[in-house]
Design an enzyme around this catalytic site. Structure first.
Site, PDB file in Angstrom:
ATOM      1  N   GLY A 115       2.037   1.630  10.821  1.00 39.25           N
ATOM      2  CA  GLY A 115       2.952   2.772  10.752  1.00 39.25           C
ATOM      3  C   GLY A 115       3.620   3.100  12.075  1.00 39.25           C
ATOM      4  O   GLY A 115       4.194   4.177  12.230  1.00 39.25           O
TER       5      GLY A 115
ATOM      6  N   GLU B 167      -7.062   4.100   7.870  1.00 41.12           N
ATOM      7  CA  GLU B 167      -6.893   5.546   7.662  1.00 41.12           C
ATOM      8  C   GLU B 167      -8.135   6.145   7.008  1.00 41.12           C
ATOM      9  O   GLU B 167      -8.487   7.300   7.255  1.00 41.12           O
ATOM     10  CB  GLU B 167      -5.621   5.808   6.831  1.00 41.12           C
ATOM     11  CG  GLU B 167      -4.372   5.559   7.672  1.00 41.12           C
ATOM     12  CD  GLU B 167      -3.149   5.131   6.900  1.00 41.12           C
ATOM     13  OE1 GLU B 167      -3.106   5.269   5.662  1.00 41.12           O
ATOM     14  OE2 GLU B 167      -2.202   4.617   7.549  1.00 41.12           O
TER      15      GLU B 167
ATOM     16  N   HIS C  53      -9.630   0.723   4.665  1.00 47.44           N
ATOM     17  CA  HIS C  53      -8.355   0.876   5.379  1.00 47.44           C
ATOM     18  C   HIS C  53      -8.597   1.738   6.623  1.00 47.44           C
ATOM     19  O   HIS C  53      -9.408   2.664   6.603  1.00 47.44           O
ATOM     20  CB  HIS C  53      -7.315   1.516   4.457  1.00 47.44           C
ATOM     21  CG  HIS C  53      -5.934   1.491   5.038  1.00 47.44           C
ATOM     22  ND1 HIS C  53      -5.508   2.403   5.979  1.00 47.44           N
ATOM     23  CD2 HIS C  53      -4.899   0.645   4.838  1.00 47.44           C
ATOM     24  CE1 HIS C  53      -4.265   2.113   6.317  1.00 47.44           C
ATOM     25  NE2 HIS C  53      -3.866   1.058   5.649  1.00 47.44           N
TER      26      HIS C  53
ATOM     27  N   SER D 214       3.234  -2.749  10.220  1.00 48.80           N
ATOM     28  CA  SER D 214       4.682  -2.718  10.440  1.00 48.80           C
ATOM     29  C   SER D 214       5.408  -3.986   9.999  1.00 48.80           C
ATOM     30  O   SER D 214       6.391  -4.395  10.626  1.00 48.80           O
ATOM     31  CB  SER D 214       4.989  -2.396  11.911  1.00 48.80           C
ATOM     32  OG  SER D 214       4.484  -1.109  12.244  1.00 48.80           O
TER      33      SER D 214
ATOM     34  N   GLU E 188      -5.592  -5.706  10.155  1.00 46.87           N
ATOM     35  CA  GLU E 188      -4.602  -4.666  10.436  1.00 46.87           C
ATOM     36  C   GLU E 188      -4.914  -4.004  11.778  1.00 46.87           C
ATOM     37  O   GLU E 188      -5.717  -3.061  11.829  1.00 46.87           O
ATOM     38  CB  GLU E 188      -4.623  -3.614   9.332  1.00 46.87           C
ATOM     39  CG  GLU E 188      -4.269  -4.153   7.963  1.00 46.87           C
ATOM     40  CD  GLU E 188      -3.661  -3.064   7.100  1.00 46.87           C
ATOM     41  OE1 GLU E 188      -2.504  -3.200   6.720  1.00 46.87           O
ATOM     42  OE2 GLU E 188      -4.345  -2.062   6.832  1.00 46.87           O
TER      43      GLU E 188
ATOM     44  N   LYS F   4       0.049   4.267  -0.162  1.00 48.53           N
ATOM     45  CA  LYS F   4      -0.609   5.417   0.492  1.00 48.53           C
ATOM     46  C   LYS F   4      -0.443   6.680  -0.367  1.00 48.53           C
ATOM     47  O   LYS F   4      -0.372   6.585  -1.585  1.00 48.53           O
ATOM     48  CB  LYS F   4      -0.064   5.631   1.911  1.00 48.53           C
ATOM     49  CG  LYS F   4      -0.069   4.358   2.745  1.00 48.53           C
ATOM     50  CD  LYS F   4       0.090   4.627   4.215  1.00 48.53           C
ATOM     51  CE  LYS F   4       0.284   3.316   4.950  1.00 48.53           C
ATOM     52  NZ  LYS F   4      -0.005   3.417   6.366  1.00 48.53           N
TER      53      LYS F   4
ATOM     54  N   ASN G 276       0.864  -1.184   0.000  1.00 53.57           N
ATOM     55  CA  ASN G 276       0.000   0.000   0.000  1.00 53.57           C
ATOM     56  C   ASN G 276       0.898   1.231   0.000  1.00 53.57           C
ATOM     57  O   ASN G 276       1.523   1.538   1.008  1.00 53.57           O
ATOM     58  CB  ASN G 276      -0.898  -0.038   1.253  1.00 53.57           C
ATOM     59  CG  ASN G 276      -1.699   1.238   1.437  1.00 53.57           C
ATOM     60  OD1 ASN G 276      -1.824   2.040   0.509  1.00 53.57           O
ATOM     61  ND2 ASN G 276      -2.249   1.428   2.631  1.00 53.57           N
TER      62      ASN G 276
HETATM   63  C1  PEP Z   1      -0.849  -0.181   5.873  1.00 57.72           C
HETATM   64  O1  PEP Z   1      -0.833   0.970   5.487  1.00 57.72           O
HETATM   65  O2  PEP Z   1      -1.792  -0.916   5.540  1.00 57.72           O
HETATM   66  C2  PEP Z   1       0.227  -0.643   6.736  1.00 57.72           C
HETATM   67  C3  PEP Z   1       0.157  -1.857   7.240  1.00 57.72           C
HETATM   68  O3  PEP Z   1       1.264   0.229   6.984  1.00 57.72           O
HETATM   69  P1  PEP Z   1       2.689  -0.125   7.685  1.00 57.72           P
HETATM   70  O4  PEP Z   1       3.202  -1.392   7.043  1.00 57.72           O
HETATM   71  O5  PEP Z   1       3.540   1.050   7.379  1.00 57.72           O
HETATM   72  O6  PEP Z   1       2.424  -0.317   9.132  1.00 57.72           O
END
Ligand code: PEP
Length: 255
Positions: free
Chosen positions: A173, A97, A95, A213, A167, A11, A9
């Site tokens: 993040g 976010e 997601h 992460s 997630e 973003k 992703n």
């Molecule tokens: C994501 O944006 O779905 C995500 C898992 O980000 P990160 O790997 O940076 O934690």
């Protein structure tokens, strides 16, 4: 029976020329990958140019969001059909976010899932609890609400078209990754909930990715867990070598 899927992703990163360059690097880095499926979600603006680069590569492409309507007076929005016409075959839905900053509710997410399928896109539906919800013992309740409302109205026949990403919000993040055991527990729980919506057989075919992460140095034990069918990678997907190393970790997993 389920192939591992590693998805990136991007973003709101990557200007057009940067996206083209990263897609070219990925294409080279992922040559020779056969046992793992790969997928990237660039920003809308780069979809067409990245699609062109990937036209002769075995890397799938998707958008990070869609609107639930096919067209209309929805300034700033993008429909599933538009994503398809830009070369995407997947779309991220719900997601955290989007839920946190843009008001995506479970009901809206459900309409987006149906819109994606109607447009011929494969939705990757994201669910996950906040730290407060986990600490309050509400993990299962939150996952149940998000999965049952988000996937409402789907039939077992659609199971193969749908994937889910677990997630945990506290791991996105932050550099804090769920332990393989924590992730496996949530995935097994989700698989049981999916069985109620998609049937037992359908749930067995539905990929559940872990996100939060994931990096090259923590991917392998996560990917080795029985109900973890891949990873949704944010930050680490912006570097071809790091993403490539995560995919490589998946290639080494035997289940
Ligand atoms: C994501 O944006 O779905 C995500 C898992 O980000 P990160 O790997 O940076 O934690």
């Amino acid at each position: 029976m389920r192939r591992l899927l590693i998805a990136g992703n991007w973003k709101m990163h990557m200007l057009n020329h940067e996206a083209v360059s990263l897609a070219r690097q990925l294409k080279l880095r992922l040559l020779g990958v056969h046992r793992v499926d790969t997928l990237i979600f660039p920003p809308f603006t780069a979809l067409t140019s990245v699609a062109e680069i990937l036209s002769d590569a075995d890397i799938q492409l998707g958008a990070q969001n869609l609107h639930d309507q096919r067209s209309g007076a929805f300034t700033g929005e993008v429909s599933g059909e538009m994503v398809r016409s830009a070369g995407g075959t997947w779309v991220l839905v719900g997601h955290s976010e989007r839920r946190q900053f843009f008001g995506d509710t479970d009901a809206w997410i459900n309409r987006k899932v149906h819109a994606a399928l109607e447009a011929g896109l494969r939705p990757l539906v994201c669910v996950g609890e906040t730290l407060e919800e986990r600490r309050g013992g509400r993990l299962e309740e939150v996952l149940r609400r998000q999965a049952t409302l988000g996937l409402a109205g789907l039939t077992p026949a659609l199971a193969a078209e749908i994937s889910v990403a677990y997630e945990p919000v506290w791991a996105i993040g932050t550099g804090v990754v769920a332990t393989p055991e924590q992730a496996q527990e949530a995935h097994a729980c989700l698989r049981g909930m999916l069985a109620e919506v998609l049937g037992v057989d359908g749930a067995q075919h539905c990929a559940i990715l872990y996100g939060g992460s994931v990096k090259a140095d923590n991917a392998r034990p996560l990917l080795g867990m029985p109900d973890i069918d891949g990873a949704l990678v944010g930050g680490a997907s912006l570097k071809a070598d790091e993403f490539g190393a995560i995919v490589q970790a998946g290639e080494g997993v035997v289940k």
